[in-house]
Write a protein that holds these residues in place. Structure first.
Motif, PDB file in Angstrom:
ATOM      1  N   ALA A  14     -69.677   2.854  -1.988  1.00 49.17           N
ATOM      2  CA  ALA A  14     -71.015   3.155  -2.476  1.00 49.17           C
ATOM      3  C   ALA A  14     -70.998   3.095  -4.011  1.00 49.17           C
ATOM      4  CB  ALA A  14     -71.457   4.533  -2.012  1.00 49.17           C
ATOM      5  N   PRO A  15     -72.108   2.616  -4.615  1.00 50.89           N
ATOM      6  CA  PRO A  15     -72.174   2.616  -6.086  1.00 50.89           C
ATOM      7  C   PRO A  15     -72.164   4.039  -6.636  1.00 50.89           C
ATOM      8  CG  PRO A  15     -74.295   2.020  -5.128  1.00 50.89           C
ATOM      9  CD  PRO A  15     -73.321   2.076  -3.996  1.00 50.89           C
ATOM     10  N   LEU A  16     -71.472   4.220  -7.737  1.00 48.62           N
ATOM     11  CA  LEU A  16     -71.317   5.559  -8.292  1.00 48.62           C
ATOM     12  C   LEU A  16     -72.212   5.746  -9.505  1.00 48.62           C
ATOM     13  CD1 LEU A  16     -67.413   6.022  -8.225  1.00 48.62           C
ATOM     14  CD2 LEU A  16     -69.096   6.930  -6.609  1.00 48.62           C
ATOM     15  N   ASP A  49     -69.305  10.844 -11.105  1.00 45.56           N
ATOM     16  CA  ASP A  49     -68.393  11.085  -9.977  1.00 45.56           C
ATOM     17  C   ASP A  49     -69.104  10.955  -8.640  1.00 45.56           C
ATOM     18  OD1 ASP A  49     -66.119  11.378 -11.370  1.00 45.56           O
ATOM     19  OD2 ASP A  49     -66.090  13.576 -11.362  1.00 45.56           O
ATOM     20  N   ASP A  50     -70.433  10.959  -8.675  1.00 45.09           N
ATOM     21  CA  ASP A  50     -71.182  11.052  -7.416  1.00 45.09           C
ATOM     22  C   ASP A  50     -71.746   9.702  -7.006  1.00 45.09           C
ATOM     23  OD1 ASP A  50     -70.674  13.727  -7.603  1.00 45.09           O
ATOM     24  OD2 ASP A  50     -72.546  14.134  -8.704  1.00 45.09           O
ATOM     25  N   VAL A  51     -72.067   9.683  -5.717  1.00 44.68           N
ATOM     26  CA  VAL A  51     -72.693   8.478  -5.183  1.00 44.68           C
ATOM     27  C   VAL A  51     -74.110   8.381  -5.771  1.00 44.68           C
ATOM     28  CG1 VAL A  51     -73.591   7.399  -3.088  1.00 44.68           C
ATOM     29  CG2 VAL A  51     -71.335   8.467  -3.085  1.00 44.68           C
ATOM     30  N   MET A  52     -74.445   7.178  -6.113  1.00 45.83           N
ATOM     31  CA  MET A  52     -75.765   6.971  -6.725  1.00 45.83           C
ATOM     32  C   MET A  52     -76.857   7.330  -5.706  1.00 45.83           C
ATOM     33  SD  MET A  52     -77.236   3.414  -8.303  1.00 45.83           S
ATOM     34  CE  MET A  52     -76.018   3.317  -9.587  1.00 45.83           C
TER      35      MET A  52
END
Lengths: 820, 274
Positions: free
Chosen positions: A188-190, A193-196
């Motif tokens: 998944a694109p970030l 640190d988190d998923v977009m």
């Protein structure tokens, strides 16, 4: 008084001393049997002994023995004695074990060991397992093993992590995250640190979205490639771990196995087995690891009950000691009392486990063939033949020379599931079958394999010639019985009484029955009566008491039948005379004891077509032998009285008040006398009973049960009171067999009863009618007034009337023809 | 350090070492146990992407993902984790509960954690950046509750490492060692991983005094680099190891290298302390 017929047989009224042959006890030369040596005397079985020695001695295949003869003559005892002697002179055979077959688990392997070493082998294998149980876990707990194992596991783990990490780094470089999903990994694109978040992703320019999507697809392909490699790496690691385990196990097992190898070096089968054990342990070291919490250790399963331990993996290293000769000093002798299929060839037992029946090589049990292998096996033929497939199993083992333990259900094809097929064990033994003669004859006639397998016939005699030497041997046998059975010593007179009884049992005063179980029974019962009387030795009257008591015990039926006669419900006259009526004598048997029964036989005659009607046969109560006897009578009549003309007779013969099967020809003389009386119209004396068979010449022939028949009639006459004219007419050929009871002998001596021995029907008729029978003169006629003349005249009259009766229709026919 | 509740969190089944360690600590400290399964918001965000998909592991193969299938998968995982926890607790006198929360794992734990909580988090080297150690450590910076990190690949951890931040309150360390001493203190080892200096010597003396005051007497060692810690552990086999690491990067490397659960201490005490 008695004269002599051809062949030296007495004819006429017999003397009292001809009715009973006393045993000459004064010639014994001992007062009690204590004075006799117990030298295991064999009474009258020289033929059998010779056959036994030959059969046991010959070592060729197929020379098994069949010991045949009457029951109770000592076949088993004598065969056992000889077989045990022969076994004692032979070496102890090998022990046999079954062990696990590592190549074919369903086919347990049989291993032979020198006598007594089977137990040691079993113990050594149990110790090996015990030593491995401590040695192998110790080897696996060593730091070296742990370190090497961690290295291998770590290598695999690092390999995976490196590969996944590389993919993750490739992703991270493109601001794409690698995430672990419930079913694998996702990209998944970030954003940091988190998923977009989806909204942010949707807000991206199209080109950027496409770039991310394409990058993620490329990463997914890369990840797939990595994941496809994982099983390969894992297999490599497992292989290394397996090799490591084998190496560690090898260090623990090698010295132990080598020690056993050197101990069993002269036994190649055992050495080979140990090599297989070594290889198997290397592959299954986990069996020896201690159990984790909640598990039962493999060793615990091994020593627990079979039901609980059916799944124990360590049982594969156990030894099933099938035949153990550790405690024997000679070849085996086995008598299998219950020769079922399984008891002969062994069985494979099963245990219930998780609702199913399971088995393994430790559940194979030995059969009689295993136990007797290298020695001797004795079986009862009748028991063997009445057990399903037991005979076939024995033959198969003897023909193939090996014993193959196979469940009966498999032999019958009743089970289709896979079962154990233990390796067959080579067989070398001699089998002795014990059975009656007719079983031998049947097997010989109907089983072509029987003569090949049982070539030695051991024929046991049922009686022996009664000579002074035989009587003394008999005394020695009684002495042996008394000693072995702890009976009181027998006085010489008691032995003499037993000899006389044995003679009576043989059915002849000239023979001695050698039915040893009967003699033993009488000895035990006489000993009992001696005990009742407080004696220290058994006297002749104790033997007599035993015989009396035995008779009384089965006397109910004869007494009742006698009562029926005495009360007139069964019509049997013991006095007076009547035309066409005679007393016959039958024999019945209850509990091994026989008794005689008088029966009225009547005959009626009239003109007819030469038919002699046997009412017993017509009513289907007559047996074939009886019918044969009646046909012989017809032949006698035709041949003697109507040789030159037709036998225009119609006669009926019947056993009065007989409602059961009548068989045998011992009443044919009686029937003939009744018939001739009817033809001659001369009454027969009903005070004299008649027994004997006849042939077509009118000779009276020997019959069986003569003593019992005479005594049965005597008892009836005694009950009515002996008038002096009563007696029994017997075949002269039976006279030497007479061993009558004391009361009869005394009555004859006192002139109150008579035994008449006759050789021909004419002699009997003269005694029964008091009229001369008459013999043909030079011109072929009988003297006028003689019995035979009357008979001939009567038959000629029948013939003439028959001729006239036949001519009347013929004349009428001729007249009609003329009239036409 | 007074611990009244041990909160163990995992985002996937198979964290046996984390669950076992949490149960052991809860028993040793007479604390309650709370199990938390974290439904990762990152995964749910992944599932909403138009090209969302996953590559299966261990069976390779691509599958499309959507929110529903992701939620079903997470629910199934939560049930498995609850069963795993129940089987570890089974037969032990322990009060415990289990919850499912939807969050980013560490953030949720640290936000929820009380002053008397001990957080236990399972991490995986193979889990990817979003669940990895670095992320956990970054999230922990500034936390005020202790965090026990347990790598998933550990099997039967027999020892525990206590790692204070580069600059720490010695009293916090003393509290932690005091709490762990009954179970792990028999072979305790404090390792100073920093070049010798007067400042480090002063720190060591202060720690020593504080521990001595509580009757605790660990051994002391000095080590040149954090990556040498595993070798020292293999040599001395301590049950309780305390690396005093002056550099944040070295700290992360040490946590990764140590093959045991690692208790990260906060820089300062929050709320009630012992």
């Amino acid at each position: 008084m008695a004269a002599e017929a051809a062949g030296g047989l007495p004819v006429g009224a017999l003397r009292a001393d001809q009715l009973w042959r006393r045993c000459a006890v004064e010639a014994f030369g001992f007062s009690t049997t204590d004075e006799l040596r117990d030298d295991a005397t064999i009474l009258g079985q020289q033929r059998a002994v010779e056959a036994l020695r030959f059969g046991i001695g010959i070592a060729e295949p197929g020379y098994n023995l069949f010991a045949m003869g009457p029951e109770g003559v000592g076949r088993r005892t004598l065969a056992r004695r000889f077989l045990e002697e022969a076994a004692a002179a032979k070496p102890v055979p090998r022990d046999w074990c079954y062990v696990f077959n590592f190549e074919l688990p369903q086919r347990p392997r049989a291993i032979a060991l020198p006598p007594g070493r089977g137990f040691a082998f079993k113990r050594d294998m149990a110790r090996l397992v015990e030593d491995l149980r401590t040695g192998i876990p110790a080897a696996f707990e060593a730091d070296e093993y742990r370190t090497r194992r961690q290295e291998i596991e770590g290598e695999l783990s690092e390999r995976q992590e490196r590969a996944l990490g590389a993919v993750g780094e490739h992703a991270a470089a493109q601001k794409i995250g690698l995430l672990r999903t419930p079913g694998g990994f996702g990209f998944a694109p970030l954003e940091g640190d988190d998923v977009m978040p989806p909204a942010r992703f949707q807000a991206l320019p199209d080109e950027e979205r496409k770039r991310l999507q394409q990058a993620i697809e490329t990463l997914q392909a890369e990840l797939e490639g990595v994941i496809q490699q994982v099983p390969v790496w894992r297999r490599e690691a497992q292989h290394k771990l397996r090799e490591l385990d084998r190496a560690v196990t090898r260090t623990a097992i090698n010295s132990l196995i080598d020690e056993l190898r050197s101990a069993y070096a002269p036994l190649p089968d055992v050495v080979r087995y140990l090599g297989e054990v070594q290889e198997d342990v290397l592959d299954h070291a986990q069996y020896f690891q201690p159990a984790r919490d909640g598990e039962r250790s493999a060793i615990a399963q091994m020593v627990l009950g079979r039901g609980e331990a059916a799944e124990s993996p360590l049982r594969r290293y156990a030894v099933n000691l099938l035949v153990d000769h550790a405690a024997t000093t000679a070849a085996p002798f086995v008598y299998e009392d219950h020769p079922t299929h399984d008891n002969l060839i062994g069985r494979v037992e099963h245990v219930a486990h998780m609702g199913a029946l399971t088995s393994d090589f430790t559940l194979i049990t030995a059969g009689a063939l295993h136990r007797a292998n290298g020695g001797y096996l004795m079986l009862d033929a009748v028991k063997l033949l009445t057990q399903p497939l037991a005979w076939d199993a024995l033959k198969r083992a003897l023909l193939s020379g090996e014993v193959r333990t196979e469940p009966l259900a498999y032999s019958l094809g009743l089970l289709s599931t896979q079962g154990l097929q233990p390796e067959p064990i080579p067989l070398a033994l001699k089998v002795v079958l014990v059975g009656p003669r007719h079983v031998h004859a049947l097997l010989h006639a109907y089983d072509p394999e029987f003569p090949k397998l049982f070539k030695v016939v051991v024929d046991f005699a049922g009686d022996v010639e009664r000579t002074p030497a035989a009587e003394l041997d008999f005394a020695a046998v009684v002495a042996g019985m008394a000693r072995r059975r702890r009976l009181r010593p027998f006085e010489a007179a008691a032995v003499g009484r037993m000899v006389e009884q044995a003679s009576r049992a043989a059915g002849s005063a000239e023979k001695l029955a050698i039915a040893m179980h009967a003699a033993l029974g009488l000895a035990q019962e006489a000993d009992y009566w001696a005990g009742v009387r407080g004696r220290t030795t058994v006297a002749a009257d104790d033997v007599e008491a035993a015989l009396d008591a035995r008779r009384r015990r089965i006397d109910d039926l004869p007494t009742r039948l006698r009562e029926e006669v005495l009360r007139g419900r069964i019509l049997v006259d013991t006095g007076g005379s009547r035309v066409g009526q005679a007393n016959g004598l039958a024999v019945a048997e209850i509990g091994g004891e026989r008794f005689g029964l008088p029966v009225r036989i009547t005959a009626r005659v009239r003109m007819g077509g030469g038919v002699l009607l046997d009412i017993e046969r017509e009513s289907k109560l007559g047996g074939s032998i009886h019918s044969k006897g009646v046909m012989i009578i017809a032949g006698y009549l035709a041949g003697r009285y109507a040789a030159g003309g037709p036998l225009a007779l119609s006669a009926t013969l019947v056993f009065e008040q007989s409602y059961g099967l009548v068989d045998g020809d011992s009443a044919s003389a009686t029937e003939l006398c009744a018939l001739l009386s009817a033809l001659a119209d001369v009454p027969l004396s009903n005070a004299i009973a008649v027994t004997g068979s006849v042939n077509q010449h009118g000779d009276v022939q020997a019959i069986g049960g003569v003593n019992e028949k005479i005594e049965g009639y005597f008892d009836l006459c005694s009950a009515r009171g002996l008038a002096g004219g009563q007696g029994v007419l017997i075949p002269a050929a039976n006279a030497p067999q007479l061993m009558l009871k004391r009361e009869v002998v005394e009555a004859v001596a006192g002139g109150r009863f008579a035994i008449h021995a006759v050789a021909t029907v004419d002699q009997g008729l003269e005694i029964l009618t008091g009229v001369a029978a008459g013999a043909r003169d030079a011109v072929g006629g009988f003297p006028r007034g003689s019995l035979n003349a009357r008979i001939e005249e009567r038959l000629a009259g029948f013939a003439e009337r028959a001729r006239v009766a036949a001519e009347v229709p013929a004349r009428r026919l001729a007249r009609r023809r003329r009239e036409r | 350090m007074i611990v009244r509740r041990v909160v163990v969190a995992t985002a996937a089944p198979g964290a046996a070492a984390a669950l076992a360690t949490a149960v052991e600590l809860a028993r040793a400290m007479h604390a309650d146990l709370r199990g938390v399964f974290v439904e990762s918001t990152d995964l749910l965000a992944l599932a909403t992407l138009p090209f969302a998909g996953e590559v299966g592991f261990p069976s390779p193969g691509r599958r499309a993902l959507d929110v529903e299938s992701m939620q079903r998968g997470l629910r199934a995982q939560a049930r498995r984790v609850e069963r795993e926890l129940a089987s570890v607790v089974a037969g032990r006198p322990l009060r415990w509960s289990f919850d499912v929360v939807r969050s980013r794992m560490t953030a949720e734990l640290f936000a929820e954690a009380g002053a008397t909580d001990l957080a236990v988090v399972a991490w995986s080297r193979a889990a990817g950046a979003t669940a990895g150690l670095a992320r956990a450590l970054r999230a922990f910076r500034g936390a005020t509750v202790p965090l026990l990190l347990v790598a998933e690949h550990l099997r039967r951890p027999l020892s525990v490492a206590v790692v204070p931040p580069p600059s720490f309150d010695p009293a916090v360390l003393a509290d932690a060692l005091d709490a762990l001493w009954p179970r792990y203190g028999r072979a305790a080892l404090i390792v100073d991983v920093a070049p010798a200096s007067a400042r480090r010597e002063a720190l060591r003396r202060r720690v020593d005094r504080l521990l001595a005051g509580r009757g605790l007497a660990p051994r002391f060692r000095r080590l040149g680099h954090a990556l040498d810690l595993p070798a020292l552990v293999a040599l001395e086999a301590p049950r309780l190891i305390v690396p005093l690491i002056g550099d944040e990067e070295d700290r992360e490397a040490a946590v990764d290298a140590l093959e045991c659960p690692v208790l990260l201490l906060p820089a300062v005490r929050r709320g009630t302390t012992a």
